[in-house]
Design an enzyme around this catalytic site. Sequence first.
Site, short mmCIF file in Angstrom:
data_model
loop_
_atom_site.label_atom_id
_atom_site.label_comp_id
_atom_site.label_asym_id
_atom_site.label_seq_id
_atom_site.Cartn_x
_atom_site.Cartn_y
_atom_site.Cartn_z
N GLU A 1 0.80 -1.24 0.00
CA GLU A 1 0.00 0.00 0.00
C GLU A 1 0.83 1.29 0.00
OE1 GLU A 1 -2.75 -0.42 3.28
OE2 GLU A 1 -3.53 -2.32 2.53
N ASN B 1 2.04 -5.14 -3.18
CA ASN B 1 0.63 -5.44 -2.89
C ASN B 1 -0.13 -4.15 -2.60
OD1 ASN B 1 -1.36 -7.60 -2.31
ND2 ASN B 1 -1.32 -6.81 -0.22
N HIS C 1 -10.65 -6.42 -2.39
CA HIS C 1 -11.77 -6.33 -1.45
C HIS C 1 -12.92 -5.66 -2.21
CE1 HIS C 1 -9.39 -7.66 1.93
NE2 HIS C 1 -8.49 -6.73 1.69
N GLU D 1 -6.21 -10.83 -1.51
CA GLU D 1 -7.05 -10.59 -0.32
C GLU D 1 -8.53 -10.51 -0.72
OE1 GLU D 1 -5.68 -7.34 2.15
OE2 GLU D 1 -3.59 -7.62 1.55
N ASP E 1 -12.47 -10.82 -1.08
CA ASP E 1 -13.77 -11.03 -0.45
C ASP E 1 -14.77 -10.10 -1.12
OD1 ASP E 1 -13.09 -8.55 0.82
OD2 ASP E 1 -12.44 -9.58 2.63
#
Length: 357
Positions: free
Chosen positions: A140, A189, A224, A263, A265
Amino acid sequence: MPHSPGDLGDPRNLAEKYASYFPIGAAVDSQSYMTHAALLKTHFNSVTAENEMKFESLQRTEGSFSYDAADRIVNFAVASGMKIRGHALVWHSQNPAWLFSNGSGGTVSKQTLLARMNSHISNVMRHFRGKVYAWDVVNEAMMEDGTYRTGNLAEGQKSRWHEIIGESYIAEAFKAAHAADPDAKLFYNDFYNYIPAKQQGIYNMLKGLLAQGVPVHGVGLQAHFNVEPSTVTTNQAYYQHVANLEEAIKLYSSLGLEVQVTELDISLYIPGMTYNQSTFYTAATFTDDLKAKQAARYREFFELFREYRTVITGVTFWGIADDNTWLSEFSSGRKDFPLLFDVNHDPKPAYDAVVGF
């Protein structure tokens, strides 16, 4: 037509279904790899420690490394024949207080912070060498507008790494990581890769690093997502479309880099909308229609991932089942149901959507 594992000749689990595509991973914590072991061993062949390999977890006190919790996860994965991703070596968050301090109330010098960073990376990667095959080296570092995360932002958002060292901390972190474990795959990432300005900023950064000979091997897309994009033009999720994510995959892979979904979801909540206690979802209000909507969203993203199977080398869910997700851990008490398996560890329509091809 949705179907259950075992129908139509399908393998009985997720990892087997995707065996010829990419590994299927899950983020685990210090408890979930045990409480959800049956689900993990049946459906997943890769794990990421959710928090146990972050800086503050491994080196809370300078020079004193605490590997016990992370080692237990790694040992479980090794014994279960699973791949292991390391997350994350250098991040603006979850750092111990001593890291950016000179010990007498002031800020640490650039040289000392670089030495601390290099020491941490070297110690951690050598400890896990031969077991952890890939690392999120830097996490990030880029803002939504495609500029670097600097020290001029609000507390909790700013990067002390950038503030003290400058943007060169990124290159230095990758160099240190490669020196510590030349066999590990090294990833950058980040989230919101579907925002055009951000994906272009990340691309430009990576292109520059590669031109300098910095050892970067891949890009992690946090992924996400939400059941639908935001309708608010100023909200980041306004750009949350499959076509935009595809553009990111094409851009990054054009540099010769691997891409991993790190990651994943899909939240039931739509960004830009206001929710309160009365509109928070519960197991009772997670209706069949909403389950179908979530399943359709998973289906379209996995169609994209399969299409780019030659460059996507892993897909990891951020959690295992709906009873253990970071999206249900906010102070508001809001519950979310973002994964393929429900609170009872049974497959949801989203599961059928992912294996139904």
